[in-house]
Design a protein around this motif. Sequence first.
Motif, mmCIF file in Angstrom:
data_model
loop_
_atom_site.group_PDB
_atom_site.id
_atom_site.type_symbol
_atom_site.label_atom_id
_atom_site.label_comp_id
_atom_site.label_asym_id
_atom_site.label_seq_id
_atom_site.Cartn_x
_atom_site.Cartn_y
_atom_site.Cartn_z
ATOM 1 N N VAL A 41 -1.353 11.435 9.905
ATOM 2 C CA VAL A 41 -1.169 10.323 9.400
ATOM 3 C C VAL A 41 -2.496 9.598 8.796
ATOM 4 C CG1 VAL A 41 -0.370 7.774 9.902
ATOM 5 C CG2 VAL A 41 0.773 9.768 10.953
ATOM 6 N N ALA A 42 -3.781 9.531 9.364
ATOM 7 C CA ALA A 42 -4.877 9.044 8.876
ATOM 8 C C ALA A 42 -5.034 9.201 7.237
ATOM 9 C CB ALA A 42 -5.961 9.234 9.632
ATOM 10 N N PRO A 43 -5.209 10.328 6.797
ATOM 11 C CA PRO A 43 -5.396 10.421 5.567
ATOM 12 C C PRO A 43 -4.478 9.672 4.329
ATOM 13 C CG PRO A 43 -5.711 12.454 6.397
ATOM 14 C CD PRO A 43 -5.127 11.691 7.406
ATOM 15 N N LYS A 56 -5.323 6.654 1.795
ATOM 16 C CA LYS A 56 -4.961 6.722 0.461
ATOM 17 C C LYS A 56 -3.949 5.345 0.008
ATOM 18 C CE LYS A 56 -4.204 11.432 -1.473
ATOM 19 N NZ LYS A 56 -3.019 12.405 -1.742
ATOM 20 N N LEU A 57 -3.188 4.960 0.919
ATOM 21 C CA LEU A 57 -2.480 3.801 0.903
ATOM 22 C C LEU A 57 -3.411 2.641 0.649
ATOM 23 C CD1 LEU A 57 0.827 3.811 2.998
ATOM 24 C CD2 LEU A 57 0.446 3.289 0.604
ATOM 25 N N LEU A 58 -4.457 2.387 1.468
ATOM 26 C CA LEU A 58 -5.529 1.334 1.571
ATOM 27 C C LEU A 58 -6.303 1.346 0.398
ATOM 28 C CD1 LEU A 58 -6.320 1.275 5.233
ATOM 29 C CD2 LEU A 58 -4.950 -0.247 4.084
#
Length: 130
Positions: A120-122, A126-128
């Motif tokens: 989930v972190a990557p 990417k969204l941020l």
Amino acid sequence: DSSTMEGHGHVWTVRLYPGGHSGSTDDDQVAIFLHCVSATDMVKVKAGFRIRIPSSGKNYPSGKKLVFGRGEKRGWKDFAKRSEVLNDQSRFLGDGNLTVEVDIQVAQDKLPTWKPSIDVAPAWMKLLDS
């Protein structure tokens, strides 16, 4: 045999031998067993159980979890003396019938902890960044 019952994902029956079982100590014994009909060579069931005679208030626990495989039954070859069961003073029979209650607790292996299939972190990074 009793009629079959379903519980905890398995099919069960109670086997009562009013004339005793081949392993009973004498001919004046009543034997009673719990049988897991759905157990197979590949699917063994580990369970603890208690047999209760409501009219007498007597409880007979298995004491520990037992493994049921294909054709295996667990219980007591010398459950009670037949003469005691038929004796009105012992209160085994209610209205001329022997009522047997069975409580079953099936042991299950610990279920694996669920984890998400993606990292989930990557995806969040990417969204941020966008």
